[in-house]
Design a protein around this motif. Structure first.
Motif, PDB file in Angstrom:
ATOM      1  N   ALA A  50       0.831  -1.214   0.000  1.00 35.77           N
ATOM      2  CA  ALA A  50       0.000   0.000   0.000  1.00 35.77           C
ATOM      3  C   ALA A  50       0.860   1.256   0.000  1.00 35.77           C
ATOM      4  CB  ALA A  50      -0.956  -0.009   1.199  1.00 35.77           C
ATOM      5  N   GLY A  51       2.019   1.170  -0.669  1.00 30.83           N
ATOM      6  CA  GLY A  51       2.901   2.317  -0.800  1.00 30.83           C
ATOM      7  C   GLY A  51       3.851   2.558   0.350  1.00 30.83           C
ATOM      8  N   ARG A  52       3.866   1.684   1.342  1.00 30.78           N
ATOM      9  CA  ARG A  52       4.698   1.903   2.532  1.00 30.78           C
ATOM     10  C   ARG A  52       6.182   1.681   2.251  1.00 30.78           C
ATOM     11  NH1 ARG A  52       3.945   1.253   8.187  1.00 30.78           N
ATOM     12  NH2 ARG A  52       5.963   1.591   9.200  1.00 30.78           N
ATOM     13  N   TRP A  53       6.528   0.593   1.520  1.00 28.62           N
ATOM     14  CA  TRP A  53       7.925   0.247   1.285  1.00 28.62           C
ATOM     15  C   TRP A  53       8.206   0.144  -0.207  1.00 28.62           C
ATOM     16  CZ3 TRP A  53       5.619  -3.726   4.769  1.00 28.62           C
ATOM     17  CH2 TRP A  53       5.667  -3.319   6.104  1.00 28.62           C
ATOM     18  N   PRO A  54       9.487   0.188  -0.590  1.00 27.24           N
ATOM     19  CA  PRO A  54       9.835   0.046  -2.013  1.00 27.24           C
ATOM     20  C   PRO A  54       9.326  -1.277  -2.584  1.00 27.24           C
ATOM     21  CG  PRO A  54      11.739   0.759  -0.728  1.00 27.24           C
ATOM     22  CD  PRO A  54      10.678   0.380   0.256  1.00 27.24           C
ATOM     23  N   VAL A  55       8.952  -1.271  -3.859  1.00 19.82           N
ATOM     24  CA  VAL A  55       8.405  -2.475  -4.495  1.00 19.82           C
ATOM     25  C   VAL A  55       9.508  -3.338  -5.091  1.00 19.82           C
ATOM     26  CG1 VAL A  55       6.843  -3.346  -6.272  1.00 19.82           C
ATOM     27  CG2 VAL A  55       6.224  -1.310  -4.947  1.00 19.82           C
ATOM     28  N   MET A  56      10.440  -2.755  -5.816  1.00 21.44           N
ATOM     29  CA  MET A  56      11.618  -3.444  -6.355  1.00 21.44           C
ATOM     30  C   MET A  56      11.262  -4.665  -7.197  1.00 21.44           C
ATOM     31  SD  MET A  56      14.306  -2.921  -3.175  1.00 21.44           S
ATOM     32  CE  MET A  56      13.162  -3.478  -1.928  1.00 21.44           C
ATOM     33  N   ARG A  57      10.868  -4.425  -8.425  1.00 23.89           N
ATOM     34  CA  ARG A  57      10.377  -5.478  -9.302  1.00 23.89           C
ATOM     35  C   ARG A  57      11.459  -6.160 -10.136  1.00 23.89           C
ATOM     36  NH1 ARG A  57       4.843  -5.719 -10.311  1.00 23.89           N
ATOM     37  NH2 ARG A  57       3.595  -4.136  -9.243  1.00 23.89           N
ATOM     38  N   ASP A  58      12.689  -5.681 -10.095  1.00 26.32           N
ATOM     39  CA  ASP A  58      13.726  -6.237 -10.958  1.00 26.32           C
ATOM     40  C   ASP A  58      14.155  -7.636 -10.519  1.00 26.32           C
ATOM     41  OD1 ASP A  58      13.867  -3.977 -12.590  1.00 26.32           O
ATOM     42  OD2 ASP A  58      15.253  -2.984 -11.238  1.00 26.32           O
ATOM     43  N   ALA A  59      14.409  -8.490 -11.488  1.00 30.09           N
ATOM     44  CA  ALA A  59      14.872  -9.847 -11.198  1.00 30.09           C
ATOM     45  C   ALA A  59      16.338  -9.831 -10.790  1.00 30.09           C
ATOM     46  CB  ALA A  59      14.687 -10.733 -12.425  1.00 30.09           C
ATOM     47  N   THR A  60      16.661 -10.507  -9.693  1.00 28.01           N
ATOM     48  CA  THR A  60      18.051 -10.633  -9.266  1.00 28.01           C
ATOM     49  C   THR A  60      18.434 -12.098  -9.043  1.00 28.01           C
ATOM     50  OG1 THR A  60      17.411 -10.314  -6.943  1.00 28.01           O
ATOM     51  CG2 THR A  60      18.080  -8.345  -8.173  1.00 28.01           C
ATOM     52  N   SER A  61      17.531 -13.009  -9.382  1.00 24.92           N
ATOM     53  CA  SER A  61      17.805 -14.430  -9.205  1.00 24.92           C
ATOM     54  C   SER A  61      17.009 -15.202 -10.249  1.00 24.92           C
ATOM     55  CB  SER A  61      17.421 -14.868  -7.785  1.00 24.92           C
ATOM     56  OG  SER A  61      17.753 -16.219  -7.564  1.00 24.92           O
ATOM     57  N   ASP A  62      17.019 -16.528 -10.141  1.00 25.53           N
ATOM     58  CA  ASP A  62      16.289 -17.352 -11.101  1.00 25.53           C
ATOM     59  C   ASP A  62      14.866 -17.627 -10.639  1.00 25.53           C
ATOM     60  OD1 ASP A  62      16.889 -18.989  -8.975  1.00 25.53           O
ATOM     61  OD2 ASP A  62      17.628 -20.667 -10.186  1.00 25.53           O
ATOM     62  N   PHE A  63      14.434 -16.944  -9.575  1.00 25.48           N
ATOM     63  CA  PHE A  63      13.047 -17.067  -9.130  1.00 25.48           C
ATOM     64  C   PHE A  63      12.566 -15.710  -8.644  1.00 25.48           C
ATOM     65  CE2 PHE A  63      15.346 -17.404  -5.199  1.00 25.48           C
ATOM     66  CZ  PHE A  63      14.490 -17.019  -4.177  1.00 25.48           C
ATOM     67  N   ARG A  64      11.248 -15.553  -8.607  1.00 22.22           N
ATOM     68  CA  ARG A  64      10.645 -14.317  -8.120  1.00 22.22           C
ATOM     69  C   ARG A  64       9.907 -14.612  -6.824  1.00 22.22           C
ATOM     70  NH1 ARG A  64      11.162 -10.535 -12.275  1.00 22.22           N
ATOM     71  NH2 ARG A  64      10.979  -9.116 -10.508  1.00 22.22           N
TER      72      ARG A  64
ATOM     73  N   LEU B 197       6.860 -16.642 -15.423  1.00 21.84           N
ATOM     74  CA  LEU B 197       6.983 -18.059 -15.746  1.00 21.84           C
ATOM     75  C   LEU B 197       7.478 -18.240 -17.176  1.00 21.84           C
ATOM     76  CD1 LEU B 197       3.669 -19.279 -14.075  1.00 21.84           C
ATOM     77  CD2 LEU B 197       5.973 -19.910 -13.331  1.00 21.84           C
ATOM     78  N   ASP B 198       6.962 -17.422 -18.086  1.00 16.77           N
ATOM     79  CA  ASP B 198       7.395 -17.497 -19.483  1.00 16.77           C
ATOM     80  C   ASP B 198       8.877 -17.140 -19.626  1.00 16.77           C
ATOM     81  OD1 ASP B 198       4.882 -18.231 -20.296  1.00 16.77           O
ATOM     82  OD2 ASP B 198       4.277 -16.227 -20.938  1.00 16.77           O
ATOM     83  N   GLU B 199       9.381 -16.306 -18.701  1.00 17.75           N
ATOM     84  CA  GLU B 199      10.797 -15.934 -18.709  1.00 17.75           C
ATOM     85  C   GLU B 199      11.682 -17.021 -18.100  1.00 17.75           C
ATOM     86  OE1 GLU B 199      10.776 -12.312 -16.544  1.00 17.75           O
ATOM     87  OE2 GLU B 199       9.747 -11.174 -18.125  1.00 17.75           O
ATOM     88  N   GLY B 200      11.062 -18.078 -17.571  1.00 19.27           N
ATOM     89  CA  GLY B 200      11.820 -19.183 -16.998  1.00 19.27           C
ATOM     90  C   GLY B 200      12.027 -19.099 -15.502  1.00 19.27           C
ATOM     91  N   HIS B 201      11.324 -18.191 -14.840  1.00 16.93           N
ATOM     92  CA  HIS B 201      11.466 -18.038 -13.390  1.00 16.93           C
ATOM     93  C   HIS B 201      10.387 -18.814 -12.640  1.00 16.93           C
ATOM     94  CE1 HIS B 201      13.440 -13.876 -14.221  1.00 16.93           C
ATOM     95  NE2 HIS B 201      14.356 -14.816 -14.095  1.00 16.93           N
ATOM     96  N   ASP B 202      10.776 -19.534 -11.601  1.00 18.91           N
ATOM     97  CA  ASP B 202       9.790 -19.987 -10.628  1.00 18.91           C
ATOM     98  C   ASP B 202       9.229 -18.757  -9.933  1.00 18.91           C
ATOM     99  OD1 ASP B 202      10.027 -22.714 -11.086  1.00 18.91           O
ATOM    100  OD2 ASP B 202      11.550 -22.994  -9.543  1.00 18.91           O
ATOM    101  N   VAL B 203       7.988 -18.843  -9.481  1.00 22.15           N
ATOM    102  CA  VAL B 203       7.328 -17.709  -8.845  1.00 22.15           C
ATOM    103  C   VAL B 203       6.759 -18.140  -7.497  1.00 22.15           C
ATOM    104  CG1 VAL B 203       5.450 -16.035  -9.027  1.00 22.15           C
ATOM    105  CG2 VAL B 203       6.743 -16.692 -11.073  1.00 22.15           C
ATOM    106  N   HIS B 204       7.101 -17.394  -6.460  1.00 16.47           N
ATOM    107  CA  HIS B 204       6.526 -17.591  -5.129  1.00 16.47           C
ATOM    108  C   HIS B 204       5.749 -16.343  -4.758  1.00 16.47           C
ATOM    109  CE1 HIS B 204       8.789 -21.247  -3.746  1.00 16.47           C
ATOM    110  NE2 HIS B 204       9.527 -20.899  -4.777  1.00 16.47           N
ATOM    111  N   VAL B 205       4.471 -16.510  -4.414  1.00 19.56           N
ATOM    112  CA  VAL B 205       3.626 -15.389  -4.001  1.00 19.56           C
ATOM    113  C   VAL B 205       2.948 -15.744  -2.685  1.00 19.56           C
ATOM    114  CG1 VAL B 205       1.697 -13.874  -4.591  1.00 19.56           C
ATOM    115  CG2 VAL B 205       3.177 -14.766  -6.410  1.00 19.56           C
TER     116      VAL B 205
END
Length: 276
Positions: A196-210, A241-249
């Motif tokens: 809700a805007g409190r902390w940075p979102v930081m969407r860039d990939a830095t690993s092989d998973f999100r 997923l299409d980029e080849g990353h596992d995704v954890h939400v």
């Protein structure tokens, strides 16, 4: 093949009883009930105190075999020690039973306090200490101190598997090319935090998973996610997923009981199979 792991952060919340959890469901079955409707659960009790090997083993036994359990790193390491001089605390953490999850161990989440700014030297030392496989974690765990009694220690693992790490910083200084490059150098995923805007979102990939933590769309920890918002998150997950990353939400908007319902809605949007 990349996979989406969708779930909630924690599962033992009184407000969920008689709502998400059917009225009269025994508390001992709550984890099973949630895990049968999702594909992953984030263990957050490990953030507040060291758990027991018997607890981790019981959690593993309580969920379907294809559900993974992410584990939140201890606040003693992140908040009290501020990542300084943490080799023994890390050994204690991994000796406390994390290895009992075996092949169902998901990423380890390290949530930093809001006051902790980016410090390249400190982060580098911390990243260098992190075990990258269950075998490395077992060897690190063997260095635990006597704060853990012998009946609360596990320093062996039944499977050799990678151990992934995700970092959730909450200071704006981490929204920088230097911080992203350092995380990428060490293969640590920067958490995409919706707060809700409190902390940075930081969407860039830095690993092989999100790794995504959804803390509330319009009100921190309290608000639910609209259909339109979940549609957007589902689209983002498909792109990753299409980029080849596992995704954890993981949904952490638990204050008013929205988290499990939102998680199930995202699971359905992604067409994931569950045990329920």
């Amino acid at each position: 093949m990349p996979h989406a792991w969708i779930g909630v952060s924690g599962w033992r919340y009184p407000s969920w009883r008689g709502d998400f959890y059917p009225k009269g469901l025994p508390q001992r079955l709550e984890l099973t009930y949630a895990a049968e409707r999702m594909t992953s659960i984030e263990v957050n009790g490990s953030f507040y105190s060291l758990q027991r090997p018997s607890s981790y083993a019981a959690w593993r036994a309580a969920v379907p075999a294809d559900v993974v359990l992410a584990v939140k790193g201890g606040r003693f390491i992140t908040h009290m020690k501020s990542l300084r001089d943490v080799e023994t605390p890390l050994a204690n953490f991994f000796a406390s039973g994390v290895l009992a999850l075996g092949a169902q161990l998901g990423p380890v989440l390290w949530q930093l306090p809001e006051r902790l700014s980016f410090d390249r030297e400190r982060l580098t030392r911390f990243f260098q200490l992190l075990p990258r496989s269950t075998g490395e974690a077992a060897r690190l765990a063997a260095g635990h101190d006597d704060k853990l009694p012998e009946d609360r220690v596990l320093t062996t693992c039944d499977v050799e598997a990678p151990v992934r790490h995700a970092l959730e910083p909450r200071h704006e200084s981490f929204e920088s090319d230097e911080a992203r490059a350092l995380c990428a150098e060490h293969g640590v995923a920067l958490v995409v935090a919706d707060s809700a805007g409190r902390w940075p979102v930081m969407r860039d990939a830095t690993s092989d998973f999100r790794y995504v933590r959804l803390h509330g769309e319009s009100e921190l920890y309290a608000s639910g996610y609209t259909d339109a918002s979940l549609d957007r998150w589902a689209g983002t997950c498909r792109d990753w997923l299409d980029e080849g990353h596992d995704v954890h939400v993981y949904f952490d908007n638990d204050a008013r009981g929205h988290a499990p319902h939102d998680a199930v809605r995202l699971v359905r949007r992604l067409g994931l199979s569950t045990s329920a």
